[in-house]
Structures are given as C-alpha cells and as structure tokens.
Design an enzyme around this catalytic site. Structure first.
Site, short mmCIF file in Angstrom:
data_model
loop_
_atom_site.label_atom_id
_atom_site.label_comp_id
_atom_site.label_asym_id
_atom_site.label_seq_id
_atom_site.Cartn_x
_atom_site.Cartn_y
_atom_site.Cartn_z
N ASN A 147 68.31 16.34 31.71
CA ASN A 147 67.66 15.17 32.32
C ASN A 147 66.43 14.67 31.55
O ASN A 147 66.22 13.48 31.45
CB ASN A 147 67.35 15.42 33.80
CG ASN A 147 66.57 16.68 34.07
OD1 ASN A 147 66.41 17.52 33.19
ND2 ASN A 147 66.07 16.82 35.27
N GLU A 245 62.23 26.89 36.69
CA GLU A 245 61.92 25.57 37.25
C GLU A 245 63.22 24.98 37.76
O GLU A 245 64.07 24.60 36.97
CB GLU A 245 61.27 24.71 36.16
CG GLU A 245 60.39 23.64 36.76
CD GLU A 245 61.17 22.39 37.04
OE1 GLU A 245 61.79 22.33 38.13
OE2 GLU A 245 61.19 21.51 36.19
N CYS A 279 63.83 16.66 38.52
CA CYS A 279 63.58 17.80 39.41
C CYS A 279 62.60 17.41 40.49
O CYS A 279 62.71 17.83 41.62
CB CYS A 279 63.11 19.00 38.61
SG CYS A 279 61.88 18.61 37.37
N GLU A 456 54.55 25.72 34.04
CA GLU A 456 54.46 25.15 32.70
C GLU A 456 53.53 23.95 32.79
O GLU A 456 53.12 23.57 33.89
CB GLU A 456 55.85 24.76 32.16
CG GLU A 456 56.65 26.00 31.77
CD GLU A 456 58.03 25.73 31.18
OE1 GLU A 456 58.55 24.60 31.33
OE2 GLU A 456 58.61 26.66 30.59
P1 NAI Z 1 72.79 23.92 35.02
O1 NAI Z 1 71.76 24.72 35.71
O2 NAI Z 1 74.18 24.44 34.98
O3 NAI Z 1 72.36 23.63 33.49
C1 NAI Z 1 71.05 23.79 32.97
C2 NAI Z 1 71.12 24.56 31.65
O4 NAI Z 1 71.57 25.88 31.90
C3 NAI Z 1 72.09 23.97 30.61
O5 NAI Z 1 71.54 24.12 29.31
C4 NAI Z 1 73.30 24.87 30.77
O6 NAI Z 1 74.10 24.93 29.60
C5 NAI Z 1 72.64 26.20 31.03
N1 NAI Z 1 73.51 27.21 31.68
C6 NAI Z 1 74.51 27.00 32.57
N2 NAI Z 1 75.07 28.16 32.93
C7 NAI Z 1 74.41 29.15 32.26
C8 NAI Z 1 74.54 30.57 32.20
N3 NAI Z 1 75.43 31.23 32.93
N4 NAI Z 1 73.67 31.26 31.41
C9 NAI Z 1 72.73 30.62 30.69
N5 NAI Z 1 72.60 29.28 30.68
C10 NAI Z 1 73.42 28.54 31.46
O7 NAI Z 1 72.78 22.48 35.69
P2 NAI Z 1 73.95 21.36 35.65
O8 NAI Z 1 75.26 22.00 35.88
O9 NAI Z 1 73.75 20.58 34.42
O10 NAI Z 1 73.55 20.46 36.92
C11 NAI Z 1 73.91 20.86 38.25
C12 NAI Z 1 72.79 20.56 39.22
O11 NAI Z 1 71.65 21.34 38.90
C13 NAI Z 1 72.28 19.14 39.20
O12 NAI Z 1 73.06 18.28 39.97
C14 NAI Z 1 70.90 19.30 39.75
O13 NAI Z 1 70.92 19.38 41.16
C15 NAI Z 1 70.46 20.64 39.21
N6 NAI Z 1 69.65 20.48 37.98
C16 NAI Z 1 68.28 20.54 38.07
C17 NAI Z 1 67.50 20.30 36.98
C18 NAI Z 1 66.03 20.33 37.06
O14 NAI Z 1 65.36 19.57 36.37
N7 NAI Z 1 65.46 21.22 37.82
C19 NAI Z 1 68.08 19.94 35.68
C20 NAI Z 1 69.52 19.96 35.65
C21 NAI Z 1 70.25 20.20 36.78
#
Ligand code: NAI
Ligand code: MG
Length: 475
Positions: A147, A245, A279, A456
């Site tokens: 994001n 986060e 977020c 952070e």
């Molecule tokens: P995600 O949590 O799966 O992805 C975030 C990062 O984690 C990416 O780089 C991904 O490749 C990595 N990741 C995923 N699985 C992992 C694993 N098992 N081990 C290590 N790294 C891993 O989030 P996603 O699927 O992109 O989005 C799903 C929901 O998560 C969104 O709809 C939103 O609600 C939330 N989200 C929140 C964010 C925030 O800023 N706090 C940012 C992105 C998503």
C-alpha cells in the site's frame, strides 16, 4: 518482458521463476521480477551479515552522510519514483509523488536523528561509573506490504541503516518495483554492497524463508494480522525482536460542537486516500446523534463528486491494488447480512473508461451497529461505516469497541472533551481536529491491541532497530 532481478550484495540476481507485477489501473502486466527462494534468501542474509560486520563500525557521521546522499538521490529521481509508485499501486499520481517526498524526508530525518542519539552515563557510586550504548542487531529483515511501499521502506530501512544494521527487504509481490529502484540508489549513494538487499518474491516462499533464517537479528513487518501472527511465531523460533504494524479500524469521532467545515474534507480524505488501503484509514465515522444528518449528507455529497480513474491521470481515487483485493471489498459490502443502509457506492466500477482496472466506488454505509462485521473488520477499500452515539461514554465505548487500536481522530472545540478522549482511547495515535499527518515522519507510530506492537517513525523509531548495552566500570 525482461525480468527485474533481485539485488543481493550489490549485484543483480535472476531466478528461473518469476513474479508478474500488474498495473491495477489496467489489469495488464507491467513488469516481472525475480521470484526468490531459500537459496537467494540465504545469499542475501549472508551478504548482509558480512556487510554488517564493518558497517556497524563506521562512524556515525559517515553513516549519516550516506543517508543524506540517498535522500538527495531520491529527490533527484522524485518524478520517476513517484510515477512508478503510482502506477504499480494504483494510487493517484500526486500521492505517489508525495510518497517519494516523504521517503526523501525519512533518510534525512534519520541521518539527523542518529547524529544526536546518545546513550547515558551516570555514577553508580563513588568508584563505579555506568555507560549505556545502543548497538545494532546485525541483519534486519523487512517484510513490507504494497500500500505504501516507499514510505514503509523509508521508515524502517533508514533507521536500521542509521543504527549500523544491514538490511534484507522482501517487498510485496504486488508492488516491488520502487524498492528495487531504491536499492540501486543506495549503491549509487555509496552504501557498501550487501548493506541493503532486496529479494522480491511471494510471502509464503521468500517471506517465510527470510523470517526463518538464523542469520537475521530483527524483523520489521507491516501487513495483515493473519500473517503478523505467522511472523511472530517465526520470530519466536529465532528468538529475535519484531515490530508488528497490523492495520486497524480507526474511527473519526465527531462531537456536537465540532467545526464541520473543517472536519468534512479531512474525514473524506482519511478513508478515500489510497482507496482506503491504508493501515490508519479512517474507516469508521462515529458521530453525535444531533449532527448525524448534516454530517452524513455532506460526506455523501463529497463521495458522489469523487473523480475515479487510472492512477497516472491523477484522479481523486484510483483502483484497488488487485482483483483479489477488490473481491474482498465486494464480499464485505455485498454480503447478505451486511447491515446498515447503503447511501453511496457499494459496487465495483466496470466498463467504459474503467477497462480491466480494479475500481470500486466510494461507499458510505449509514446506521452501522457494533455487532456488524463492517464495524470491526478491516475492509481495506473506500468504504466508510457510520455509527451514532449519544454520550461521551458511548463514544469511548464505540471507539474502543474493536480488536484494533491504531489511530483515532477526535473532532471537538471543547478542550476537556479532547483531553478526555486522549486519555480514554486505546490507540497508538490520537489526532485532535485533524487526521493523518502526511507521512508523519516525526511521529512515533504503531498499534495497541491487534494493531500490533513496537513503534516506527520519529526519534522513537531508532530504538526499535537497536539494543542497549550497559558498561559498568569500577575504578
Ligand atoms: P499480507 O499480510 O499477506 O502481505 C504483507 C506482506 O507479507 C507481503 O510482502 C507478503 O508477501 C508477506 N507475506 C505473506 N505471507 C507471508 C509469510 N507466510 N511469511 C512471510 N511473509 C509473508 O497482506 P495482503 O494479503 O497483501 O492483504 C490482505 C489484507 O491485509 C488487506 O486486505 C488488509 O486488510 C491487510 N493489510 C494491511 C496492511 C497494513 O498497512 N497494515 C498492508 C497490507 C495488507
Ligand atoms: Mg496475504
């Protein structure tokens, strides 16, 4: 399409498998990157370990100088970086450019912060003195989302390098392109090869291999609660500290005495910025019953006037990041038993100028109650849920009534109400008569409850990337 390689030890590394990167405004593949596996992760961590052995001994002034050079190079390339960020994430062009400016600022800020970051010294007794000093963790692993790729890179990589760590960063598979560019700029700035490695790939493979690697000393993660828990377990297995986060369901609380002319555009921006995929998005509106009708009517009017379109056309609202993300928003809003009253939007925007992009209309849902899913789950889309309150107690209860606690906005002209909300609200940041801080480089940021732990940003942000050593010296 030529594969964009990983950047490991200052060198490009290609892989047999690849990751396609879509332009969410068109649904077309705009680039392909390397798809790192355990072999590439091991190369990167080993390179970072080697680099860290000498980087930690570099004088603070020299580290700060390189951070400032990095900042100057990002500024030089601001237009192309901002454009690339906008294109790969779907955010409006001016927001992409703004994100690049904020990234410039992170490298500047942590150059200055580390130059004035000291330990303590005090006499324990007549013959014994004590010194505390901050030392790096060694190699820090960074798993970042799609994001705000550049901003989140800036807020974690700059303090980590400033403190004398070396970095292995796995960008999100959806938006890895600016991280790869920034790793090249770090080399141009003169950081040693191996100081900042970028390993694109999928979470379940590259991310999991990185967070399980015994060579890392720290993890910084931003993303979903679900993956946050997986990574917390990985950190526990390695027994390394981790910053989590994890997003939120942040409210704007609007009291009867609020200045609505001031509040409305900020509240609208807090949920529509980045398509609600923030977020700290202001995804709940808690409003005093006496001003409910007026406020909701004004917000609905704004939502109806939003220009939606491709990122590079600099609309008010771009597409969501991907098909799956749009499906997720659809499932939240259109599910049976959603509850509330749909006032605007409520559907994807397709056909015509929208082509195959992942557009979704600004959506306002009124009369939402706390038992409904839309009240307490993170949608990550341009969807605002409205709930009314009658008393201050009720406002606090509703504000704290989700598992999250990242940010809250309080709108009131009464200083006692403001103070009371600051005291009673469980969130990492409380804004009064404003919301969001345009990057908020200086402001410590992080969650209460399921929004995570660790901080952070700001001067506080350096501490997370260092550990204290205490020397006790008897004469
Ligand atoms: P995600 O949590 O799966 O992805 C975030 C990062 O984690 C990416 O780089 C991904 O490749 C990595 N990741 C995923 N699985 C992992 C694993 N098992 N081990 C290590 N790294 C891993 O989030 P996603 O699927 O992109 O989005 C799903 C929901 O998560 C969104 O709809 C939103 O609600 C939330 N989200 C929140 C964010 C925030 O800023 N706090 C940012 C992105 C998503
Ligand atoms: Mg995921």
């Amino acid at each position: 399409m030529k594969q964009l390689p990983a950047l490991i030890d200052g060198k490009p590394v290609e892989t047999t498998a690849e990751v396609p990167v879509e332009d969410p405004s068109t649904g077309e593949v705009m680039a392909v990157t390397a798809d790192c596996g355990p072999g590439e992760i091991d190369l990167a961590v080993t390179a970072a370990q080697t680099a860290a052995a000498s980087w930690r001994r570099t004088a603070v002034a020299d580290r700060a100088r390189l951070l400032r050079r990095m900042s100057a190079l990002i500024e030089r390339d601001l237009d192309s970086l901002g454009r690339l960020e906008a294109q790969q994430t779907g955010k409006p062009l001016r927001q992409g450019l703004r994100d690049a400016e904020i990234t410039v600022r992170y490298f500047d800020f942590y150059a200055s912060a580390v130059e004035t970051f000291y330990g303590n010294s005090f006499p324990l007794n007549d013959t014994t003195s004590v010194q505390t000093m901050w030392e790096p963790h060694g190699v820090t692993a960074h798993i970042i989302p799609w994001n705000y790729p550049m901003q989140i890179l800036g807020r974690s990589v700059a303090p980590s390098l400033a403190m004398g760590n070396c970095v292995v960063l796995k960008p999100a598979e959806e938006a890895p392109l600016t991280a790869l560019k920034l790793a090249e700029l770090a080399l141009e700035a003169g950081f040693p090869p191996g100081a900042f490695n970028v390993v694109p790939g999928y979470g379940e493979s590259a991310g999991a291999a990185l967070t399980a690697h015994p060579g890392i000393g720290h993890i910084s993660f931003t993303g979903s609660v679900e993956v946050g828990k997986i990574i917390s377990h990985a950190a526990a297995d390695l027994l390394v500290p981790v910053i989590m986060e994890l997003g939120g369901k942040s409210p704007n609380l609007v009291f009867a005495d609020a200045d609505l002319d001031r509040a409305v555009p900020v509240i609208v921006n807090s949920i529509l910025q980045n398509g609600g995929q923030t977020c700290s998005a202001g995804s709940r509106l808690l409003v005093h019953e006496s001003i409910h009708d007026d406020l909701v009517a004004r917000i609905a009017e704004h939502f109806r006037g939003v220009r939606v379109g491709p990122a590079l056309g600099d609309p008010d609202l771009g597409p969501l990041i991907s098909g799956p993300q749009r499906d997720r928003v659809v499932s939240f809003v259109s599910e049976s038993g959603r509850g509330g009253d749909l006032l605007t939007g409520g559907e994807p925007l397709t056909g015509g100028g929208y082509g195959n992009g992942y557009f979704y209309a600004p959506t306002l849902i009124d009369n939402v109650t706390p038992d409904q899913r839309i009240f307490h789950e993170e949608v990550f889309g341009p969807v605002l849920a409205v709930t009314t309150f009658a008393t201050h107690d009720e406002a606090v209860e509703l504000a704290n009534g989700t598992d999250y606690g990242l940010v809250t906005g309080v709108w009131t002209t009464n200083v006692s109400t403001a103070q009371r909300m600051i005291r009673d609200i469980k969130a990492g940041q409380v804004f009064v008569n404003t919301y969001g801080a345009s990057g908020g480089v200086e402001l410590p940021f992080g969650g209460f409850k399921q929004s995570g732990y660790g901080r952070e940003k700001g001067a506080e942000g350096l501490r997370g990337f260092a550990q204290v050593k205490t020397a006790i010296i008897a004469s």
